[in-house]
Design an enzyme around this catalytic site. Sequence first.
Site, mmCIF file in Angstrom:
data_model
loop_
_atom_site.group_PDB
_atom_site.id
_atom_site.type_symbol
_atom_site.label_atom_id
_atom_site.label_comp_id
_atom_site.label_asym_id
_atom_site.label_seq_id
_atom_site.Cartn_x
_atom_site.Cartn_y
_atom_site.Cartn_z
ATOM 1 N N ASN A 18 -7.334 4.614 34.501
ATOM 2 C CA ASN A 18 -7.967 5.231 35.673
ATOM 3 C C ASN A 18 -7.142 6.405 36.163
ATOM 4 O OD1 ASN A 18 -9.905 3.162 35.843
ATOM 5 N ND2 ASN A 18 -8.606 1.915 37.178
ATOM 6 N N ASP A 20 -5.884 7.394 39.751
ATOM 7 C CA ASP A 20 -5.794 6.817 41.096
ATOM 8 C C ASP A 20 -5.839 7.939 42.132
ATOM 9 O OD1 ASP A 20 -5.502 4.430 39.801
ATOM 10 O OD2 ASP A 20 -3.443 4.052 40.472
ATOM 11 N N GLY A 46 -4.731 2.558 36.500
ATOM 12 C CA GLY A 46 -5.519 1.638 35.678
ATOM 13 C C GLY A 46 -4.595 0.505 35.258
ATOM 14 N N LYS A 47 -5.057 -0.721 35.443
ATOM 15 C CA LYS A 47 -4.153 -1.852 35.180
ATOM 16 C C LYS A 47 -3.655 -1.866 33.735
ATOM 17 C CE LYS A 47 -6.328 -4.510 38.831
ATOM 18 N NZ LYS A 47 -5.401 -4.096 39.869
ATOM 19 N N ASP A 246 5.276 1.671 48.475
ATOM 20 C CA ASP A 246 3.916 1.545 47.928
ATOM 21 C C ASP A 246 3.934 0.402 46.905
ATOM 22 O OD1 ASP A 246 1.444 1.852 46.750
ATOM 23 O OD2 ASP A 246 1.706 3.942 46.163
ATOM 24 N N ALA A 249 0.524 -1.268 41.768
ATOM 25 C CA ALA A 249 0.992 -1.459 40.384
ATOM 26 C C ALA A 249 2.317 -2.206 40.271
ATOM 27 C CB ALA A 249 1.077 -0.134 39.626
ATOM 28 N N ALA A 250 2.790 -2.808 41.364
ATOM 29 C CA ALA A 250 4.010 -3.613 41.250
ATOM 30 C C ALA A 250 3.765 -4.784 40.300
ATOM 31 C CB ALA A 250 4.438 -4.125 42.623
ATOM 32 N N GLY A 251 2.569 -5.381 40.395
ATOM 33 C CA GLY A 251 2.239 -6.491 39.493
ATOM 34 C C GLY A 251 2.161 -6.029 38.047
ATOM 35 N N ASP A 252 1.632 -4.826 37.831
ATOM 36 C CA ASP A 252 1.552 -4.292 36.460
ATOM 37 C C ASP A 252 2.956 -4.013 35.920
ATOM 38 O OD1 ASP A 252 -1.242 -4.327 36.625
ATOM 39 O OD2 ASP A 252 -1.302 -2.325 37.491
ATOM 40 N N SER A 291 5.702 5.249 39.465
ATOM 41 C CA SER A 291 6.710 4.415 40.158
ATOM 42 C C SER A 291 7.503 3.516 39.213
ATOM 43 C CB SER A 291 5.997 3.537 41.196
ATOM 44 O OG SER A 291 5.230 2.541 40.539
HETATM 45 O O1 RIB Z 1 -2.963 -2.575 39.585
HETATM 46 C C1 RIB Z 1 -3.035 -1.301 40.158
HETATM 47 C C2 RIB Z 1 -4.163 -0.515 39.544
HETATM 48 O O2 RIB Z 1 -5.386 -1.111 39.867
HETATM 49 C C3 RIB Z 1 -4.271 0.908 40.013
HETATM 50 O O3 RIB Z 1 -3.478 1.808 39.279
HETATM 51 C C4 RIB Z 1 -5.755 1.177 39.918
HETATM 52 O O4 RIB Z 1 -6.096 2.106 38.944
HETATM 53 C C5 RIB Z 1 -6.416 -0.173 39.677
HETATM 54 O O5 RIB Z 1 -6.835 -0.302 38.387
#
Ligand code: RIB
Length: 313
Positions: A18, A20, A46-47, A246, A249-252, A291
């Site tokens: 994605n 953002d 994007g996850k 912020d 995306a910390a989980g990613d 990040s």
């Molecule tokens: O997990 C965060 C992501 O969720 C963002 O970057 C956004 O694009 C959504 O997919």
Amino acid sequence: MSGPAGAAARIAVVGSCNMDIVAFAPHLPAPGETVTGQRLLQVPGGKGANQAVAAARAGGDVVMIGAVGDDAFGGLVRASLQEAGVNVSGLRVGPQPTGTAHITVDSAGSNTIVVIPGANAAVVDLTDADRDAIGNSDVLLLQLELPQAVVTAAAAVAHRAGTTVLLTPAPVRPLPAELLALIDLLVPNEHEASQLTGRADAQDALDSLLAQVPAVVVTLGAAGCSYRRRAGAPIRVGAPAVPVVDTTAAGDTFTGALAVALAEGKTVPGALRWATSAAGLSVQHEGAATSMPRREQIDAFAQGLESAVGAGR
Ligand code: RIB
């Protein structure tokens, strides 16, 4: 799970890309409310792409399977993946526009996200090259921003090949038994864990999910994470106290780093601590891909935390 000794962890990601579009505001708008924000930021996200970038920066040898549109956003997402060293040979260019995520971040770093899938919705099947990439990986990372059929197909390829399957169940939706049977490690956040199980308490939710998958790690934001394997003892890892800018995306970031650490053969507690350090670094910076820390930064931060704990003993 680990590949040849000394080789980088091989990670395949089948997931979303994605752009953002992030509004920073003093607080998240309530229904019907208009809030005046401070700034707008456009960054790759994007996850799927986030987990790919996080894993590559953490030292993994990463291949990304997904899609972008034939547009400026698609070019920026592709460039971000390449800049992190991700192999983008599995990235299709679809007729639909690149997916977008419309994000609001408040002054505490919390967010809300609306995703418009765009080209992500067109990833409906796997090529032979995708199957080979998944089968040749140590770990497959999946989320739920692509059509469910392709997520399940990718998990099935990995399962047959002995590739470890990690699933981030986001955006959260009921998980079919066919997919659950293919998952090695489920990585929900506490809200997703509660929504999947109907249990408000994160630990209760985790225990309940273990009836469906062999291992679960629930991310708990500022409280760290909680892990358990079926018939194993719970493992709890606290998060470092850091200034939060912020949390997007910390989980990613956690999941990408965790995949690398597990594939490299770190112990589960060690891998969880390392991944938690990566997430603790990411929340101190704006944006998703922008990040995510590099391996040496994670090592240094994790080492500093261990020393601080040691000095406090
Ligand atoms: O997990 C965060 C992501 O969720 C963002 O970057 C956004 O694009 C959504 O997919």
